[in-house]
Design an enzyme around this catalytic site. Structure first.
Site, mmCIF file in Angstrom:
data_model
loop_
_atom_site.group_PDB
_atom_site.id
_atom_site.type_symbol
_atom_site.label_atom_id
_atom_site.label_comp_id
_atom_site.label_asym_id
_atom_site.label_seq_id
_atom_site.Cartn_x
_atom_site.Cartn_y
_atom_site.Cartn_z
ATOM 1 N N GLY A 11 -1.419 58.761 90.793
ATOM 2 C CA GLY A 11 -2.659 58.114 90.358
ATOM 3 C C GLY A 11 -3.895 58.973 90.490
ATOM 4 O O GLY A 11 -5.007 58.465 90.574
ATOM 5 N N MET A 104 5.040 56.574 83.034
ATOM 6 C CA MET A 104 6.313 57.189 82.647
ATOM 7 C C MET A 104 7.279 56.148 82.091
ATOM 8 O O MET A 104 8.390 55.978 82.586
ATOM 9 C CB MET A 104 6.941 57.887 83.863
ATOM 10 C CG MET A 104 6.064 58.918 84.505
ATOM 11 S SD MET A 104 5.605 60.210 83.343
ATOM 12 C CE MET A 104 7.074 61.182 83.356
ATOM 13 N N HIS A 105 6.820 55.404 81.085
ATOM 14 C CA HIS A 105 7.705 54.417 80.437
ATOM 15 C C HIS A 105 7.354 54.428 78.959
ATOM 16 O O HIS A 105 6.189 54.243 78.589
ATOM 17 C CB HIS A 105 7.465 53.018 81.044
ATOM 18 C CG HIS A 105 8.137 51.918 80.294
ATOM 19 N ND1 HIS A 105 9.384 51.443 80.621
ATOM 20 C CD2 HIS A 105 7.741 51.191 79.212
ATOM 21 C CE1 HIS A 105 9.717 50.466 79.777
ATOM 22 N NE2 HIS A 105 8.731 50.303 78.915
ATOM 23 N N ILE A 106 8.346 54.644 78.124
ATOM 24 C CA ILE A 106 8.072 54.711 76.682
ATOM 25 C C ILE A 106 7.699 53.324 76.162
ATOM 26 O O ILE A 106 8.455 52.363 76.369
ATOM 27 C CB ILE A 106 9.299 55.259 75.926
ATOM 28 C CG1 ILE A 106 9.523 56.723 76.319
ATOM 29 C CG2 ILE A 106 9.101 55.128 74.409
ATOM 30 C CD1 ILE A 106 10.816 57.320 75.800
ATOM 31 N N HIS A 126 -1.285 63.508 78.122
ATOM 32 C CA HIS A 126 -0.043 64.292 78.122
ATOM 33 C C HIS A 126 -0.398 65.754 78.408
ATOM 34 O O HIS A 126 -1.237 66.318 77.717
ATOM 35 C CB HIS A 126 0.690 64.156 76.775
ATOM 36 C CG HIS A 126 2.006 64.849 76.764
ATOM 37 N ND1 HIS A 126 3.039 64.507 77.626
ATOM 38 C CD2 HIS A 126 2.473 65.879 76.027
ATOM 39 C CE1 HIS A 126 4.056 65.312 77.414
ATOM 40 N NE2 HIS A 126 3.748 66.163 76.459
ATOM 41 N N GLU A 195 -6.695 67.736 83.587
ATOM 42 C CA GLU A 195 -6.345 66.344 83.247
ATOM 43 C C GLU A 195 -7.457 65.401 83.712
ATOM 44 O O GLU A 195 -7.886 64.500 83.003
ATOM 45 C CB GLU A 195 -5.038 65.934 83.925
ATOM 46 C CG GLU A 195 -3.796 66.558 83.346
ATOM 47 C CD GLU A 195 -2.561 66.193 84.148
ATOM 48 O OE1 GLU A 195 -2.686 65.698 85.289
ATOM 49 O OE2 GLU A 195 -1.461 66.400 83.618
HETATM 50 C C1 GRF Z 1 0.367 64.053 84.696
HETATM 51 O O1 GRF Z 1 0.710 65.409 84.515
HETATM 52 C C2 GRF Z 1 1.294 63.146 83.976
HETATM 53 O O2 GRF Z 1 1.596 63.582 82.696
HETATM 54 C C3 GRF Z 1 2.495 63.201 84.880
HETATM 55 O O3 GRF Z 1 1.983 63.226 86.181
HETATM 56 C C4 GRF Z 1 0.632 63.611 86.085
HETATM 57 C C5 GRF Z 1 -0.213 62.403 86.371
HETATM 58 O O4 GRF Z 1 -0.265 62.292 87.669
HETATM 59 N N1 GRF Z 1 3.306 62.065 84.713
HETATM 60 P P1 GRF Z 1 -1.150 61.155 88.372
HETATM 61 O O5 GRF Z 1 -0.216 60.017 88.621
HETATM 62 O O6 GRF Z 1 -2.285 60.769 87.453
HETATM 63 O O7 GRF Z 1 -1.636 61.841 89.602
#
Ligand code: GRF
Length: 209
Positions: A11, A104-106, A126, A195
């Site tokens: 998160g 992580m769920h389509i 992504h 990100e």
């Molecule tokens: C991102 O790289 C996402 O694509 C992957 O984990 C990271 C996100 O982490 N699933 P967080 O849960 O926001 O810290």
């Protein structure tokens, strides 16, 4: 504006959104609901610490109501996605935008269609550039391509969610140069920092559009 954020893990991107809400980066915006498909997601703790309502939407509970064969699993996923949409459409206030942040769920049309009909946009983070490394493990796959195929750069994008995985129109992208002999951990650290910036910028651009 109201946001619903979907998470599955640490998160840290949710935290970036929490920290940005109410500042010039995301003015008059608040997160009104955090939903996770994993009970252990630390992001649920981050939400609780920020007094944001949370829901654990449990796929296992749906699978246990169906035979564990392909048809049963498909039926479980259909119900799961339809109920996830209902959960969000029944919430008050409804979100203006749903942000998938490490989710992580389509998401299938069983979720996307009713949400789109309600005029709610869904966006996703992504850690790759449009058309590259779709699906899980994108950062590691880019890192490998850097070592083995001489790839010079990877990147991060925020994109609109459509049924095809990680394939919706890009809202904002950022290139990340690959460095010689860099460890995967170091690349991941550099990418997560980007990100955290992009998730805020991409959400703001979506709210403004
Ligand atoms: C991102 O790289 C996402 O694509 C992957 O984990 C990271 C996100 O982490 N699933 P967080 O849960 O926001 O810290």
């Amino acid at each position: 504006f109201n946001l619903t954020v979907l998470i599955s893990g640490n998160g840290s991107n949710l935290q970036a959104l929490i920290d940005a809400c109410g500042t010039s980066a995301l003015p008059s915006t608040r997160i009104t609901h955090v939903i996770s498909n994993r009970i252990k997601a630390y992001g649920l703790t981050r939400a609780k610490n920020a007094s944001i309502p949370t829901t654990y939407h449990n796929l296992v509970a749906y699978k246990s109501k169906h035979p564990s064969n392909p048809e049963g699993i498909a039926a479980a996923r259909t119900e799961y996605d339809a109920d996830l949409a209902k959960l969000i459409l029944d919430s008050n206030p409804r979100p203006d935008v749903i942000v998938c942040a490490g989710w992580m769920h389509i998401l299938t049309p069983d979720f996307l269609n009713p949400i789109a009909e309600a005029g709610i946009k869904v966006i996703n983070l992504h850690p790759a550039l449009p058309g590259e490394f779709a699906g899980a493990g994108a950062i590691e796959r880019a890192w490998e391509a850097g070592r083995k195929e001489g790839l010079k750069r990877t990147g991060v994008m925020i994109h609109e969610v459509i049924a095809e995985v990680d394939a919706g129109d890009a809202i904002v992208t950022a290139e990340v140069p690959l460095k010689e002999a860099e460890t995967l951990d170091d690349l991941e650290e550099r990418i997560h920092k980007i990100e955290h910036e992009l998730i805020v910028e991409g959400t703001r651009k979506t709210l403004e559009s």
